[in-house]
Write a protein that holds these residues in place. Structure first.
Motif, mmCIF file in Angstrom:
data_model
loop_
_atom_site.group_PDB
_atom_site.id
_atom_site.type_symbol
_atom_site.label_atom_id
_atom_site.label_comp_id
_atom_site.label_asym_id
_atom_site.label_seq_id
_atom_site.Cartn_x
_atom_site.Cartn_y
_atom_site.Cartn_z
ATOM 1 N N PRO A 208 0.832 -1.217 0.000
ATOM 2 C CA PRO A 208 0.000 0.000 0.000
ATOM 3 C C PRO A 208 0.859 1.257 0.000
ATOM 4 C CG PRO A 208 0.015 -1.036 2.171
ATOM 5 C CD PRO A 208 0.669 -2.004 1.235
ATOM 6 N N LYS A 209 0.361 2.302 -0.653
ATOM 7 C CA LYS A 209 1.109 3.565 -0.757
ATOM 8 C C LYS A 209 0.751 4.465 0.425
ATOM 9 C CE LYS A 209 1.280 5.342 -4.903
ATOM 10 N NZ LYS A 209 0.837 5.867 -6.221
ATOM 11 N N CYS A 210 1.149 4.018 1.607
ATOM 12 C CA CYS A 210 0.757 4.705 2.840
ATOM 13 C C CYS A 210 1.253 6.147 2.907
ATOM 14 C CB CYS A 210 1.253 3.926 4.051
ATOM 15 S SG CYS A 210 0.514 2.272 4.213
ATOM 16 N N GLU A 211 2.483 6.378 2.465
ATOM 17 C CA GLU A 211 3.055 7.714 2.575
ATOM 18 C C GLU A 211 2.304 8.746 1.737
ATOM 19 O OE1 GLU A 211 5.244 8.951 4.542
ATOM 20 O OE2 GLU A 211 5.663 7.041 5.541
ATOM 21 N N ASP A 212 1.636 8.287 0.687
ATOM 22 C CA ASP A 212 0.890 9.199 -0.185
ATOM 23 C C ASP A 212 -0.581 9.310 0.208
ATOM 24 O OD1 ASP A 212 3.179 9.582 -1.744
ATOM 25 O OD2 ASP A 212 2.730 7.816 -2.971
ATOM 26 N N CYS A 213 -1.030 8.435 1.095
ATOM 27 C CA CYS A 213 -2.462 8.307 1.377
ATOM 28 C C CYS A 213 -2.998 9.501 2.161
ATOM 29 C CB CYS A 213 -2.716 7.015 2.156
ATOM 30 S SG CYS A 213 -4.476 6.721 2.497
ATOM 31 N N ILE A 214 -4.198 9.924 1.813
ATOM 32 C CA ILE A 214 -4.821 11.058 2.493
ATOM 33 C C ILE A 214 -5.251 10.702 3.920
ATOM 34 C CG2 ILE A 214 -5.575 12.194 0.370
ATOM 35 C CD1 ILE A 214 -8.338 10.998 0.774
ATOM 36 N N LEU A 215 -5.238 9.418 4.262
ATOM 37 C CA LEU A 215 -5.629 8.992 5.609
ATOM 38 C C LEU A 215 -4.436 8.619 6.486
ATOM 39 C CD1 LEU A 215 -8.752 6.738 4.834
ATOM 40 C CD2 LEU A 215 -8.666 9.196 5.294
ATOM 41 N N LYS A 216 -3.245 8.892 6.026
ATOM 42 C CA LYS A 216 -2.057 8.393 6.735
ATOM 43 C C LYS A 216 -1.952 8.897 8.173
ATOM 44 C CE LYS A 216 1.164 11.905 4.938
ATOM 45 N NZ LYS A 216 2.397 12.095 4.138
ATOM 46 N N ASN A 217 -2.456 10.086 8.445
ATOM 47 C CA ASN A 217 -2.324 10.643 9.794
ATOM 48 C C ASN A 217 -3.329 10.078 10.794
ATOM 49 O OD1 ASN A 217 -0.177 12.317 9.065
ATOM 50 N ND2 ASN A 217 -1.554 13.945 8.389
ATOM 51 N N VAL A 218 -4.316 9.328 10.294
ATOM 52 C CA VAL A 218 -5.321 8.747 11.203
ATOM 53 C C VAL A 218 -5.396 7.232 11.087
ATOM 54 C CG1 VAL A 218 -6.716 10.850 11.227
ATOM 55 C CG2 VAL A 218 -7.198 9.066 9.529
ATOM 56 N N CYS A 219 -4.577 6.652 10.243
ATOM 57 C CA CYS A 219 -4.637 5.213 9.966
ATOM 58 C C CYS A 219 -3.738 4.446 10.939
ATOM 59 C CB CYS A 219 -4.207 4.936 8.531
ATOM 60 S SG CYS A 219 -4.203 3.178 8.108
ATOM 61 N N LYS A 220 -4.335 3.572 11.736
ATOM 62 C CA LYS A 220 -3.563 2.807 12.723
ATOM 63 C C LYS A 220 -2.530 1.907 12.055
ATOM 64 C CE LYS A 220 -6.598 2.797 16.732
ATOM 65 N NZ LYS A 220 -7.263 1.967 17.760
ATOM 66 N N TYR A 221 -2.877 1.365 10.906
ATOM 67 C CA TYR A 221 -1.943 0.496 10.170
ATOM 68 C C TYR A 221 -0.658 1.259 9.855
ATOM 69 C CZ TYR A 221 -0.191 -2.368 6.264
ATOM 70 O OH TYR A 221 0.598 -3.134 5.415
ATOM 71 N N HIS A 222 -0.809 2.473 9.342
ATOM 72 C CA HIS A 222 0.347 3.286 8.984
ATOM 73 C C HIS A 222 1.100 3.761 10.228
ATOM 74 C CE1 HIS A 222 2.936 6.048 6.933
ATOM 75 N NE2 HIS A 222 2.390 7.115 7.508
ATOM 76 N N LEU A 223 0.359 4.219 11.240
ATOM 77 C CA LEU A 223 1.002 4.737 12.442
ATOM 78 C C LEU A 223 1.770 3.635 13.191
ATOM 79 C CD1 LEU A 223 -1.845 7.114 13.699
ATOM 80 C CD2 LEU A 223 0.268 7.748 12.502
ATOM 81 N N GLU A 224 1.201 2.452 13.207
ATOM 82 C CA GLU A 224 1.891 1.337 13.860
ATOM 83 C C GLU A 224 3.127 0.916 13.064
ATOM 84 O OE1 GLU A 224 -1.078 -1.654 14.399
ATOM 85 O OE2 GLU A 224 -2.109 -0.537 15.990
ATOM 86 N N LYS A 225 3.034 1.019 11.755
ATOM 87 C CA LYS A 225 4.194 0.691 10.907
ATOM 88 C C LYS A 225 5.340 1.671 11.169
ATOM 89 C CE LYS A 225 5.463 -0.128 6.059
ATOM 90 N NZ LYS A 225 6.610 0.786 6.007
ATOM 91 N N ILE A 226 5.016 2.952 11.317
ATOM 92 C CA ILE A 226 6.030 3.958 11.626
ATOM 93 C C ILE A 226 6.673 3.636 12.983
ATOM 94 C CG2 ILE A 226 6.416 6.379 12.218
ATOM 95 C CD1 ILE A 226 4.264 7.113 10.204
ATOM 96 N N HIS A 227 5.828 3.273 13.945
ATOM 97 C CA HIS A 227 6.330 2.958 15.283
ATOM 98 C C HIS A 227 7.289 1.776 15.246
ATOM 99 C CE1 HIS A 227 6.369 2.659 19.634
ATOM 100 N NE2 HIS A 227 6.023 1.383 19.553
ATOM 101 N N ARG A 228 6.917 0.743 14.492
ATOM 102 C CA ARG A 228 7.787 -0.434 14.385
ATOM 103 C C ARG A 228 9.123 -0.081 13.716
ATOM 104 N NH1 ARG A 228 2.990 -2.878 12.634
ATOM 105 N NH2 ARG A 228 3.752 -2.835 10.468
#
Length: 231
Positions: A208-228
């Motif tokens: 998935p193109k998370c970095e480009d996604c308009i929901l990246k700042n509220v998406c748990k999938y993306h935020l957890e990936k950043i944390h990992r």
């Protein structure tokens, strides 16, 4: 909690109308038919809802425009057209011969009902060959302007990632939305359009193109990936 997230998603989609438009969704008034990439009538949405199954939207839209130009988006004209006439127009759409038969059958049903308004009955729609739950609710919402949220695979994938929960079946999406968001036609249309846009443009099954996604700042999938990744 879920209801607050839906409100946030609606705000994001409202502010990203241009992104939705790129994927064929035109944010319009509550009772407009133009949400579906500028279509002009309830009839065109019903026809499109059948044709788009297992087919690319871009092709379907061009075929509906051709039908419109020939007067065949009128159900009386459509019912009286020959199958061959419709085959010649719709060739190129997946399973076009089957879909022609379904469109003729739907035309007959609507003519016999005497009013297209009587067609907007979920139980009736689900009894018609070729109309499943996603198609039925899409017709009810976008053609009939009824507050029924369409279940979709895009909805299952996007909301699973945004909410950080495992939504197993797409029908659970309908329940989740209708239990946590006020039954409002405009908001249902905007939420569905936004979710499908995100699914088509960013939220792929793989990579998935998370970095480009308009929901990246509220998406748990993306935020957890950043944390990992920052551990």
């Amino acid at each position: 909690m879920v209801s607050k997230i839906f409100e946030v998603l609606l705000e994001i989609f409202e502010h990203n109308r241009n992104v939705l438009k790129e994927k064929g969704w035109i944010v319009s008034s509550e009772n407009s038919y133009e949400w579906w990439d500028g279509l002009k009538s309830a009839e065109e949405i019903i026809i499109s809802a059948i044709l788009v199954q297992m087919s690319r939207w871009e092709i379907v839209k061009s075929k509906v425009e051709e039908m419109r130009n020939k007067g065949l988006t009128d159900f009386y004209r459509l019912y009286n057209a020959t199958e061959q006439e419709l085959y010649d127009i719709l060739k190129g759409i997946n399973f076009y011969k089957t879909k022609v038969k379904r469109l003729i059958n739907i035309s007959k049903i609507i003519i016999n009902l005497g009013s297209i308004d009587k067609f907007y009955d979920r139980k009736l729609l689900l009894s018609i060959d070729g109309i499943g739950e996603e198609t039925a609710d899409s017709i009810l919402l976008f053609a009939g302007h009824k507050p029924n949220f369409p279940p979709s695979e895009y909805g299952r994938r996007v909301l699973s990632r945004v909410l950080g929960i495992n939504i197993m079946k797409k029908n659970e999406v309908k329940t989740l939305v209708e239990e946590n968001l006020e039954r409002n036609v405009y908001e249902y249309k905007l939420l569905h359009a936004g979710i499908v846009t995100v699914g088509r443009a960013f939220c792929f099954i793989k990579n998935p193109k998370c970095e480009d996604c308009i929901l990246k700042n509220v998406c748990k999938y993306h935020l957890e990936k950043i944390h990992r990744d920052t551990k």
